[in-house]
Write a protein that holds these residues in place. Sequence first.
Motif, PDB file in Angstrom:
ATOM      1  N   LYS A 125      49.780  -2.067  14.665  1.00  0.00           N
ATOM      2  CA  LYS A 125      48.560  -2.474  15.681  1.00  0.00           C
ATOM      3  C   LYS A 125      47.656  -3.730  14.666  1.00  0.00           C
ATOM      4  CE  LYS A 125      46.331   0.205  17.460  1.00  0.00           C
ATOM      5  NZ  LYS A 125      46.899   1.902  16.256  1.00  0.00           N
ATOM      6  N   THR A 129      38.989  -1.279  16.063  1.00  0.00           N
ATOM      7  CA  THR A 129      38.159  -0.798  17.573  1.00  0.00           C
ATOM      8  C   THR A 129      38.718  -0.177  16.689  1.00  0.00           C
ATOM      9  OG1 THR A 129      39.732  -0.666  19.062  1.00  0.00           O
ATOM     10  CG2 THR A 129      38.384  -2.570  19.392  1.00  0.00           C
ATOM     11  N   GLY A 130      39.116   0.865  16.162  1.00  0.00           N
ATOM     12  CA  GLY A 130      39.907   1.905  15.562  1.00  0.00           C
ATOM     13  C   GLY A 130      38.667   1.865  14.407  1.00  0.00           C
ATOM     14  N   TYR A 150      35.330   3.284  15.081  1.00  0.00           N
ATOM     15  CA  TYR A 150      35.446   4.844  15.455  1.00  0.00           C
ATOM     16  C   TYR A 150      35.237   5.797  14.236  1.00  0.00           C
ATOM     17  CZ  TYR A 150      35.930   3.788  20.796  1.00  0.00           C
ATOM     18  OH  TYR A 150      35.880   3.296  21.638  1.00  0.00           O
ATOM     19  N   ARG A 189      39.475   4.426   5.309  1.00  0.00           N
ATOM     20  CA  ARG A 189      40.442   4.962   5.096  1.00  0.00           C
ATOM     21  C   ARG A 189      41.310   6.087   5.233  1.00  0.00           C
ATOM     22  NH1 ARG A 189      42.711   1.860   9.518  1.00  0.00           N
ATOM     23  NH2 ARG A 189      40.409  -0.181   9.015  1.00  0.00           N
ATOM     24  N   SER A 216      38.482  10.961  13.270  1.00  0.00           N
ATOM     25  CA  SER A 216      37.934  10.018  14.345  1.00  0.00           C
ATOM     26  C   SER A 216      38.509   9.915  15.369  1.00  0.00           C
ATOM     27  CB  SER A 216      38.242   8.791  13.553  1.00  0.00           C
ATOM     28  OG  SER A 216      39.996   8.368  13.475  1.00  0.00           O
ATOM     29  N   SER A 217      39.601  11.014  15.392  1.00  0.00           N
ATOM     30  CA  SER A 217      40.021  10.790  17.214  1.00  0.00           C
ATOM     31  C   SER A 217      39.503  12.423  17.666  1.00  0.00           C
ATOM     32  CB  SER A 217      41.826  11.542  17.202  1.00  0.00           C
ATOM     33  OG  SER A 217      42.885  11.750  18.089  1.00  0.00           O
ATOM     34  N   SER A 242      36.650  10.183  19.108  1.00  0.00           N
ATOM     35  CA  SER A 242      36.671   8.914  19.802  1.00  0.00           C
ATOM     36  C   SER A 242      36.752   9.651  21.597  1.00  0.00           C
ATOM     37  CB  SER A 242      38.099   8.144  19.789  1.00  0.00           C
ATOM     38  OG  SER A 242      38.602   9.118  19.724  1.00  0.00           O
ATOM     39  N   ARG A 282      31.561   6.306  22.235  1.00  0.00           N
ATOM     40  CA  ARG A 282      32.727   5.429  23.247  1.00  0.00           C
ATOM     41  C   ARG A 282      32.320   4.279  24.181  1.00  0.00           C
ATOM     42  NH1 ARG A 282      37.621   6.692  22.537  1.00  0.00           N
ATOM     43  NH2 ARG A 282      38.588   4.389  23.706  1.00  0.00           N
ATOM     44  N   ARG A 288      43.230   1.320  21.727  1.00  0.00           N
ATOM     45  CA  ARG A 288      44.217   2.216  22.203  1.00  0.00           C
ATOM     46  C   ARG A 288      43.767   1.963  23.307  1.00  0.00           C
ATOM     47  NH1 ARG A 288      44.594   3.551  17.608  1.00  0.00           N
ATOM     48  NH2 ARG A 288      45.059   5.718  16.641  1.00  0.00           N
ATOM     49  N   ILE A 298      42.415  -1.359  24.823  1.00  0.00           N
ATOM     50  CA  ILE A 298      41.737  -2.481  24.694  1.00  0.00           C
ATOM     51  C   ILE A 298      42.134  -3.241  26.029  1.00  0.00           C
ATOM     52  CG2 ILE A 298      41.336  -4.758  23.261  1.00  0.00           C
ATOM     53  CD1 ILE A 298      40.129  -2.541  21.868  1.00  0.00           C
ATOM     54  N   ARG A 306      52.383   5.312   7.713  1.00  0.00           N
ATOM     55  CA  ARG A 306      51.652   6.208   7.248  1.00  0.00           C
ATOM     56  C   ARG A 306      51.584   6.580   5.507  1.00  0.00           C
ATOM     57  NH1 ARG A 306      47.217   5.645  11.021  1.00  0.00           N
ATOM     58  NH2 ARG A 306      47.121   3.094  10.714  1.00  0.00           N
ATOM     59  N   ARG A 329      46.772  13.011  16.543  1.00  0.00           N
ATOM     60  CA  ARG A 329      46.227  12.686  16.943  1.00  0.00           C
ATOM     61  C   ARG A 329      46.823  11.918  18.406  1.00  0.00           C
ATOM     62  NH1 ARG A 329      45.352   8.513  12.213  1.00  0.00           N
ATOM     63  NH2 ARG A 329      44.258   7.493  13.749  1.00  0.00           N
ATOM     64  N   ASP A 360      44.737  11.349  21.660  1.00  0.00           N
ATOM     65  CA  ASP A 360      44.698  10.275  21.178  1.00  0.00           C
ATOM     66  C   ASP A 360      44.551  10.473  23.758  1.00  0.00           C
ATOM     67  OD1 ASP A 360      42.812   9.872  19.733  1.00  0.00           O
ATOM     68  OD2 ASP A 360      44.716   8.995  18.304  1.00  0.00           O
TER      69      ASP A 360
HETATM   70  O1   DC Z   1      43.962   3.033  14.861  1.00  0.00           O
HETATM   71  P1   DC Z   1      43.168   4.128  13.770  1.00  0.00           P
HETATM   72  O2   DC Z   1      43.989   4.813  13.811  1.00  0.00           O
HETATM   73  O3   DC Z   1      42.539   3.480  13.132  1.00  0.00           O
HETATM   74  O4   DC Z   1      42.403   4.575  14.787  1.00  0.00           O
HETATM   75  C1   DC Z   1      41.047   5.996  14.173  1.00  0.00           C
HETATM   76  C2   DC Z   1      40.629   6.442  16.356  1.00  0.00           C
HETATM   77  O5   DC Z   1      39.826   5.878  16.766  1.00  0.00           O
HETATM   78  C3   DC Z   1      42.378   6.994  17.008  1.00  0.00           C
HETATM   79  O6   DC Z   1      42.589   8.343  16.809  1.00  0.00           O
HETATM   80  C4   DC Z   1      41.384   7.074  18.400  1.00  0.00           C
HETATM   81  C5   DC Z   1      40.426   6.130  18.263  1.00  0.00           C
HETATM   82  N1   DC Z   1      40.220   5.341  19.264  1.00  0.00           N
HETATM   83  C6   DC Z   1      40.300   5.029  19.989  1.00  0.00           C
HETATM   84  O7   DC Z   1      40.181   6.088  20.930  1.00  0.00           O
HETATM   85  N2   DC Z   1      39.638   4.191  20.924  1.00  0.00           N
HETATM   86  C7   DC Z   1      40.199   2.571  20.600  1.00  0.00           C
HETATM   87  N3   DC Z   1      39.811   1.399  21.187  1.00  0.00           N
HETATM   88  C8   DC Z   1      40.637   2.079  18.767  1.00  0.00           C
HETATM   89  C9   DC Z   1      40.633   4.004  17.936  1.00  0.00           C
END
Ligand code: DC
Length: 222
Positions: free
Chosen positions: A16, A34-35, A38, A86, A94-95, A98, A104, A125, A127, A152, A175, A179
């Motif tokens: 992405k 947006t990740g 989070y 990162r 982060s999961s 979120s 949120r 995730r 949008i 990754r 994750r 998610d």
């Molecule tokens: O895309 P990423 O791996 O950087 O995202 C990190 C975490 O953030 C992912 O496990 C789920 C959450 N996330 C979310 O719930 N909603 C989003 N719009 C973006 C990321």
Amino acid sequence: MEKIAIAIDGPAGAGKSTIAKAVASKLGIAYIDTGAMYRAVALNILRNKLQISDIDKICELTRNTDIAIKGGRVFLNGGDVSREIRDNEVGKLSSPVSAIPYVREKLVELQRKMAQSESVIMDGRDIGTNVLKDADVKIFLTASIDERSMRRYLEFKSRGCSVDLKSVKSDITKRDELDTTRKLNPLKPADDAVIIDTTSKSIKEVIEEVLSIIKARCNDAL
Ligand code: DC
């Protein structure tokens, strides 16, 4: 140029951010990861030594935290945390972070504000299904679990992190599970999203495919 909004969703490692960043630069519009937002909340929790079970304290901390994205860099209370977010530990936390409703709510509000003032391409995730439900174009990028784990793994290696492929795959699998099954705005393609499986495609091919979808839908605005 008329204002446009492009949503790119998909699981971890689907490509992405690479694709969204390149497409944004070709179109000359803003890219919002947006990740990363989070991840910034997760980093803040780690820095403040809170546990994921300390929901009230996490909400209080997040309420008093300033998160911003400027020029592709991520800022936590004014400090640039683009590299630190990162780290593997931050990504893993982060999961679950979120899935906290207040987190949120706060971040989605910020994301919508960002898309109000200018043309954006936003990746995440939820949008297409929630943040920008009226986006002009919605893309859902995916790839096989093995391909995503390898991408990754190579990304971590290129940053000098010592990781093994098996644990990267296990973290991504966990994750994906979190998610896609959380109650609030889980990861899933919007009904009107174009699904692109990037497994055996090059980055260049995917960029071209996404650009041609955008041009077909938003030609007048570009
Ligand atoms: O895309 P990423 O791996 O950087 O995202 C990190 C975490 O953030 C992912 O496990 C789920 C959450 N996330 C979310 O719930 N909603 C989003 N719009 C973006 C990321």
